[in-house]
Scaffold this active site. Structure first.
Site, PDB file in Angstrom:
ATOM      1  N   CYS A 191     -52.077  24.872   0.389  1.00 17.04           N
ATOM      2  CA  CYS A 191     -51.406  23.781   1.103  1.00 17.04           C
ATOM      3  C   CYS A 191     -52.081  23.440   2.426  1.00 17.04           C
ATOM      4  O   CYS A 191     -51.581  22.595   3.173  1.00 17.04           O
ATOM      5  CB  CYS A 191     -49.943  24.149   1.370  1.00 17.04           C
ATOM      6  SG  CYS A 191     -49.015  24.660  -0.079  1.00 17.04           S
ATOM      7  N   ARG A 232     -48.971  15.217   3.996  1.00 17.20           N
ATOM      8  CA  ARG A 232     -48.614  15.574   2.619  1.00 17.20           C
ATOM      9  C   ARG A 232     -47.595  16.707   2.607  1.00 17.20           C
ATOM     10  O   ARG A 232     -46.605  16.677   1.865  1.00 17.20           O
ATOM     11  CB  ARG A 232     -49.873  15.969   1.854  1.00 17.20           C
ATOM     12  CG  ARG A 232     -49.636  16.572   0.472  1.00 17.20           C
ATOM     13  CD  ARG A 232     -50.951  17.022  -0.155  1.00 17.20           C
ATOM     14  NE  ARG A 232     -50.730  17.744  -1.389  1.00 17.20           N
ATOM     15  CZ  ARG A 232     -50.488  19.049  -1.473  1.00 17.20           C
ATOM     16  NH1 ARG A 232     -50.433  19.775  -0.353  1.00 17.20           N
ATOM     17  NH2 ARG A 232     -50.311  19.634  -2.633  1.00 17.20           N
TER      18      ARG A 232
END
Length: 335
Positions: A191, A232
């Protein structure tokens, strides 16, 4: 039969890490031999490296497709297996431009694997991204608790003992009798954007060009990827934690082979929306890099040839600036 195939794919995942190191070693030898003018010996090493690279991607199919439940990454890893073998075949047949791509893969690994294998670096990156994601969430008026993920019982996740898990409590119960539901969103190494950044860093570093233009290409790619990745994370975290994208639950759960209703928002937000937009963003960033460093087009053209079997002249198609003649001179300069 299908169960046997899936069991075999799951068994292969245990070899992904050692295979990664073997791939890096093979491409290091390839680059070193090529640098010293031992082109034929480098060819043998490069073919071996691409063969190992194909096996490496095979070992990741189960992880991406059935553990991560990522359609894009699952299909990508499946396609990468024959593609890697084909690159090795083309290199064996004399397509020497693929030595640059081999060098790029090695450099990508040099950037990525220190964060993958050195705990202190991984923790620094993960917790930094977590703090910045937390800050951006707060700007939107959301303040989920952030805790040590290893202290929670997270099904299907074995997080490192870092402060990297957002805890949301909402009023959308999914089990009879529940008054509220706890949802956790954990920032893992995947991530942080380090994977995409390592790809661009490897491509940029691998080509022969003046360092000034390479630094400009890095400046228009790595910071943009990092910032977009933070947004995101915020998008996925909030849409999942607050259940903003709980749409067509039966269809979504069937598509992703899950029975967990709260994960509908996660599948839609991450696996469908965010990953699709990531592909678009990476194409746009690639265009910016090419404007600064047209030498990268040679690698992209090789990749397109591997996929389609057709030669392309992207420089003309995209009206990209040609590489300056001084780029190959003994003392290059940028005007």
């Amino acid at each position: 039969m299908i169960g046997g195939v899936l069991a075999g794919l799951e068994w292969a995942t245990q070899f992904s890490d050692p295979l990664a190191w073997l791939v890096l070693a093979a491409f290091l030898v390839t680059a070193a031999l090529d640098w010293h003018g031992e082109r034929e010996a480098a060819r043998y090493a490069g073919v071996a490296g691409w063969g190992l690279f194909g096996v490496f991607w095979f070992s990741l199919i189960y992880h991406f497709a059935f553990v991560q439940k990522s359609i894009i990454e699952g299909v990508g890893s499946l396609v990468a297996v024959p593609a890697a073998f084909y690159v090795g075949y083309l290199l064996w047949q004399g397509r020497d431009s693929l030595f640059v791509l081999s060098r790029a893969v090695f450099l990508m690994g040099v950037v990525f694997f220190p964060f993958e294998s050195i705990p202190v670096l991984r923790q620094l990156l993960v917790e930094t991204v977590t703090r910045q994601t937390e800050f951006l969430m707060a700007l939107t008026g959301h303040h989920p608790e952030v805790v040590n993920g290893a202290q929670l019982d997270l099904p299907g996740i074995d997080p490192d003992p870092y402060r990297n898990t957002f805890v949301f409590v909402n009023d959308l119960p999914y089990t009879a009798g529940e008054e509220s539901h706890r949802i956790t969103y954990t920032i893992l190494l995947a991530c942080t954007g380090i994977g995409s950044m390592s790809i661009f860093a490897g491509l940029i570093a691998a080509v022969e060009a003046p360092w000034r233009r390479k630094f400009r290409a890095l400046a228009v790619s790595l910071p943009v990827i990092y910032v977009l990745n933070l947004f995101r994370n915020v998008f996925i975290g909030l849409t999942f934690g607050e259940q903003y994208l709980h749409v067509f639950p039966d269809l979504v759960l069937t598509l992703f082979g899950s029975e967990e209703l709260p994960r509908v928002s996660y599948f839609v937000g991450d696996r469908i929306v965010a990953q699709s937009l990531s592909v678009v963003a990476l194409v746009g960033i690639t265009y910016l890099v090419v404007r600064e460093l047209p030498e990268v087009l040679a690698i992209i053209e090789d990749l397109l040839f591997v996929v389609t079997g057709t030669e392309y002249d992207l420089g003309t198609a995209l009206e990209a600036p040609s590489a300056p003649a001084e780029a190959s001179a003994e003392t290059p300069s940028d005007d």
